[in-house]
Design a protein around this motif. Structure first.
Motif, mmCIF file in Angstrom:
data_model
loop_
_atom_site.group_PDB
_atom_site.id
_atom_site.type_symbol
_atom_site.label_atom_id
_atom_site.label_comp_id
_atom_site.label_asym_id
_atom_site.label_seq_id
_atom_site.Cartn_x
_atom_site.Cartn_y
_atom_site.Cartn_z
ATOM 1 N N ASP A 163 0.820 -1.206 0.000
ATOM 2 C CA ASP A 163 0.000 0.000 0.000
ATOM 3 C C ASP A 163 0.859 1.264 0.000
ATOM 4 O O ASP A 163 0.613 2.198 -0.772
ATOM 5 C CB ASP A 163 -0.931 0.014 1.218
ATOM 6 C CG ASP A 163 -2.211 -0.789 0.990
ATOM 7 O OD1 ASP A 163 -2.439 -1.238 -0.151
ATOM 8 O OD2 ASP A 163 -2.982 -0.955 1.949
ATOM 9 N N GLU A 181 4.276 -0.107 11.723
ATOM 10 C CA GLU A 181 2.867 0.147 11.447
ATOM 11 C C GLU A 181 2.035 -1.118 11.639
ATOM 12 O O GLU A 181 0.895 -1.059 12.102
ATOM 13 C CB GLU A 181 2.695 0.692 10.025
ATOM 14 C CG GLU A 181 3.275 2.075 9.803
ATOM 15 C CD GLU A 181 2.587 3.145 10.639
ATOM 16 O OE1 GLU A 181 1.471 2.910 11.131
ATOM 17 O OE2 GLU A 181 3.189 4.233 10.811
ATOM 18 N N LEU A 213 -1.091 -1.601 14.091
ATOM 19 C CA LEU A 213 -2.359 -2.042 13.513
ATOM 20 C C LEU A 213 -2.896 -3.282 14.210
ATOM 21 O O LEU A 213 -4.108 -3.429 14.407
ATOM 22 C CB LEU A 213 -2.161 -2.323 12.019
ATOM 23 C CG LEU A 213 -3.412 -2.623 11.188
ATOM 24 C CD1 LEU A 213 -4.319 -1.397 11.128
ATOM 25 C CD2 LEU A 213 -3.014 -3.061 9.773
ATOM 26 N N ALA A 272 -7.332 -2.474 7.946
ATOM 27 C CA ALA A 272 -6.552 -1.264 7.644
ATOM 28 C C ALA A 272 -7.323 -0.251 6.815
ATOM 29 O O ALA A 272 -7.025 0.952 6.880
ATOM 30 C CB ALA A 272 -5.262 -1.646 6.910
ATOM 31 N N ASP A 297 -8.107 2.011 3.813
ATOM 32 C CA ASP A 297 -7.219 2.639 2.832
ATOM 33 C C ASP A 297 -6.203 3.579 3.475
ATOM 34 O O ASP A 297 -5.598 4.410 2.792
ATOM 35 C CB ASP A 297 -8.046 3.433 1.810
ATOM 36 C CG ASP A 297 -8.906 2.529 0.939
ATOM 37 O OD1 ASP A 297 -8.574 1.332 0.820
ATOM 38 O OD2 ASP A 297 -9.901 3.018 0.383
ATOM 39 N N GLN A 298 -5.994 3.426 4.780
ATOM 40 C CA GLN A 298 -5.157 4.404 5.479
ATOM 41 C C GLN A 298 -3.722 4.445 4.985
ATOM 42 O O GLN A 298 -3.054 5.485 5.091
ATOM 43 C CB GLN A 298 -5.178 4.144 6.987
ATOM 44 C CG GLN A 298 -4.612 2.794 7.413
ATOM 45 C CD GLN A 298 -4.607 2.611 8.912
ATOM 46 O OE1 GLN A 298 -3.885 3.297 9.614
ATOM 47 N NE2 GLN A 298 -5.437 1.719 9.411
ATOM 48 N N PHE A 299 -3.218 3.330 4.443
ATOM 49 C CA PHE A 299 -1.835 3.317 3.959
ATOM 50 C C PHE A 299 -1.748 3.548 2.449
ATOM 51 O O PHE A 299 -0.650 3.580 1.898
ATOM 52 C CB PHE A 299 -1.153 1.995 4.309
ATOM 53 C CG PHE A 299 -1.079 1.733 5.788
ATOM 54 C CD1 PHE A 299 -0.287 2.520 6.611
ATOM 55 C CD2 PHE A 299 -1.841 0.730 6.366
ATOM 56 C CE1 PHE A 299 -0.224 2.290 7.977
ATOM 57 C CE2 PHE A 299 -1.797 0.499 7.736
ATOM 58 C CZ PHE A 299 -0.984 1.284 8.544
ATOM 59 N N LYS A 306 -2.983 6.234 0.916
ATOM 60 C CA LYS A 306 -2.980 7.650 0.617
ATOM 61 C C LYS A 306 -1.552 8.169 0.490
ATOM 62 O O LYS A 306 -0.710 7.919 1.342
ATOM 63 C CB LYS A 306 -3.707 8.431 1.722
ATOM 64 C CG LYS A 306 -5.174 8.002 1.883
ATOM 65 C CD LYS A 306 -5.799 8.695 3.066
ATOM 66 C CE LYS A 306 -7.250 8.208 3.253
ATOM 67 N NZ LYS A 306 -7.871 8.810 4.456
#
Length: 200
Positions: free
Chosen positions: A121, A137, A141, A190, A192-194, A196
């Motif tokens: 991602d 991360e 998570l 997760a 779509d947080q990673f 962006k």
């Protein structure tokens, strides 16, 4: 998250893709085993990361048709170094924890289990990934979710026993099913947080 929904999503994504998924996992496993010595074992780990990336792509509604392109997706320019370093460091960290005690090694394995997906991602979002970034991360998570993933893994035990009976051939079906389910687990956890792109 309901385990039944994750598995149902995985089966739906694999519908019409079973031969492709079996070929991907089988060839990936063969390549990894052929590179099992330490000098090239790192390359085998990168191949397995490529398989993981491919199932996350499938969970996201896309498909890399060519299994060799899929299997070596960790070797692409933006993913190469993060894949190499993350796979190497995860193996080192888990091995060190396991040397101390078996249980802490297993716990850390769950803590770091989302690192491959996070690498994919972040890389595709265009971020420069620090050597331990995906591991850190993943640890954050999975805080409070390690038992959840353990129960998901546990739910495959019955299938694993059945898969072993016919000379282990059932694993050809079970491995893609598990990989797809775990990729769906990550995406549900997760979001779509990673994905962006980090703004300057």
């Amino acid at each position: 998250m309901k385990r039944s929904e994750l598995k149902s999503n995985a089966k739906e994504q694999l519908r019409g893709n079973w031969f492709w998924a079996v070929g991907l996992c089988l060839v990936g496993a063969i390549m990894a085993s052929l590179t099992s010595s330490f000098s090239v074992g790192i390359l085998g780990g990168m191949v397995l990361y490529g398989v993981t990336y491919t199932f996350l792509t499938l969970a996201d509604g896309k498909k890399i048709e060519n299994i060799f392109s899929a299997m070596f997706s960790g070797f692409t320019s933006r993913k190469f170094l993060p894949t190499l370093l993350t796979s190497l460091l995860v193996n080192i960290f888990i091995s060190l924890w396991t040397i101390l005690l078996i249980i802490p090694g297993i716990v850390k394995g769950y803590s770091y289990s989302m690192a491959p997906y996070i690498v994919k991602d972040l890389a595709e979002a265009g971020e420069d990934i620090a050597p331990t970034e995906a591991i850190s991360e993943s640890r954050k998570l999975m805080d409070g979710h390690k038992g959840e993933l353990f129960l998901l893994d546990l739910s495959f035990i019955g299938w694993a026993i059945l898969a072993t009976i016919p000379l282990g051939l059932g694993w050809l079906w079970l491995t893609p099913y598990y990989q797809a389910t775990k990729a769906n687990y990550y995406r549900q956890l997760a979001g779509d947080q990673f994905k962006k792109t980090i703004e300057a």
